[in-house]
Design a protein around this motif. Sequence first.
Motif, PDB file in Angstrom:
ATOM      1  N   VAL A 195      35.845  32.105  26.553  1.00 31.65           N
ATOM      2  CA  VAL A 195      35.901  33.389  26.595  1.00 31.65           C
ATOM      3  C   VAL A 195      33.822  33.018  25.750  1.00 31.65           C
ATOM      4  O   VAL A 195      33.935  34.823  25.740  1.00 31.65           O
ATOM      5  CB  VAL A 195      36.444  33.153  24.761  1.00 31.65           C
ATOM      6  N   ASP A 196      33.703  32.197  25.987  1.00 33.67           N
ATOM      7  CA  ASP A 196      32.873  32.500  25.191  1.00 33.67           C
ATOM      8  C   ASP A 196      31.322  32.578  26.523  1.00 33.67           C
ATOM      9  O   ASP A 196      30.009  32.976  26.300  1.00 33.67           O
ATOM     10  CB  ASP A 196      31.765  30.787  24.592  1.00 33.67           C
ATOM     11  N   TRP A 197      30.869  31.815  26.918  1.00 35.27           N
ATOM     12  CA  TRP A 197      30.498  32.062  28.750  1.00 35.27           C
ATOM     13  C   TRP A 197      30.980  32.899  29.443  1.00 35.27           C
ATOM     14  O   TRP A 197      29.728  33.143  30.002  1.00 35.27           O
ATOM     15  CB  TRP A 197      30.934  30.397  29.634  1.00 35.27           C
ATOM     16  N   ASN A 198      31.838  33.271  29.685  1.00 31.89           N
ATOM     17  CA  ASN A 198      32.359  34.549  30.407  1.00 31.89           C
ATOM     18  C   ASN A 198      31.940  33.413  31.925  1.00 31.89           C
ATOM     19  O   ASN A 198      31.140  34.583  33.097  1.00 31.89           O
ATOM     20  CB  ASN A 198      31.643  35.949  30.156  1.00 31.89           C
ATOM     21  N   PRO A 199      32.347  32.822  32.558  1.00 36.60           N
ATOM     22  CA  PRO A 199      32.416  32.406  33.669  1.00 36.60           C
ATOM     23  C   PRO A 199      32.502  32.921  34.708  1.00 36.60           C
ATOM     24  O   PRO A 199      33.557  33.778  35.166  1.00 36.60           O
ATOM     25  CB  PRO A 199      33.110  30.603  33.761  1.00 36.60           C
ATOM     26  N   ASN A 200      31.483  32.611  36.303  1.00 34.73           N
ATOM     27  CA  ASN A 200      32.839  32.804  37.322  1.00 34.73           C
ATOM     28  C   ASN A 200      33.405  32.303  38.228  1.00 34.73           C
ATOM     29  O   ASN A 200      33.846  32.553  39.499  1.00 34.73           O
ATOM     30  CB  ASN A 200      31.132  32.913  38.157  1.00 34.73           C
ATOM     31  N   LEU A 237      45.914  36.065  30.097  1.00 30.73           N
ATOM     32  CA  LEU A 237      46.602  37.361  29.190  1.00 30.73           C
ATOM     33  C   LEU A 237      45.143  37.834  29.120  1.00 30.73           C
ATOM     34  O   LEU A 237      45.176  38.561  28.690  1.00 30.73           O
ATOM     35  CB  LEU A 237      46.947  36.556  28.152  1.00 30.73           C
ATOM     36  N   PHE A 238      43.342  37.153  28.646  1.00 31.87           N
ATOM     37  CA  PHE A 238      43.302  38.107  28.706  1.00 31.87           C
ATOM     38  C   PHE A 238      41.540  38.556  29.294  1.00 31.87           C
ATOM     39  O   PHE A 238      40.193  38.730  29.694  1.00 31.87           O
ATOM     40  CB  PHE A 238      41.759  37.578  27.531  1.00 31.87           C
TER      41      PHE A 238
END
Length: 225
Positions: free
Chosen positions: A43-48, A70-71
Amino acid sequence: MNVVIIEDDDVIIESLTLLFRMRWPETKLVSSKLGDKGLELIVDWNPNLVILDLGLPDLDGLEVLKRIRLFSNVPVIILTVRGDEAEIVKGLEYGADDYITKPFKQLEFLARVKALTRRQEVPAIATCYQKGPFRLVSATHRLYLKDKEIALTHTEYLIFYKLLENANVVISHNTLSKMLWGEDYPDSVDAIRVYISRIRQKIHDDSSEPSIILTKTGLGYMLSA
């Protein structure tokens, strides 16, 4: 490239970190030994990319994957000792983009990561592609069946786009495999079958008697539109 590693083995974490640093020096990595904390990092990093072990101390990795989906549609590679076919199928059904068993070969792992990241970088031919009752929006990887919105993972999106773009034409297993992994690697037929099954579920196409995505035995798949 931002990568989140959810793995409870320090040796594996160090090995993966070294591999990424050597192959992609600009990579930023964070890791967690716990599933709950790993979800927070995503959620915090929005990784690739997410590398996910299944044998975690607090949550089963499949439950973590289920919650991720789910997200987020972030590409997920499962890296685990669970190598039986039932577990692999379950992992792909839950939305994993690839499944690698331990112990793993470093070059194979890097090739899988490269193929997955390359798929992310391939631009869509059209921002919005529509045929029959289907409308595919490339920016969000959203599929619309009439007015109903359907979320697709990155892999599912690529497969459905290929089928929709070539509606009423059989797309071979080999063509799909090369598009996804860069080569027709072992077990690709089974993996593609699982992805097709997931797409059918999402578009309410009965897998026992499909009428939208048709299986052409020994050849591949065709979208009837």
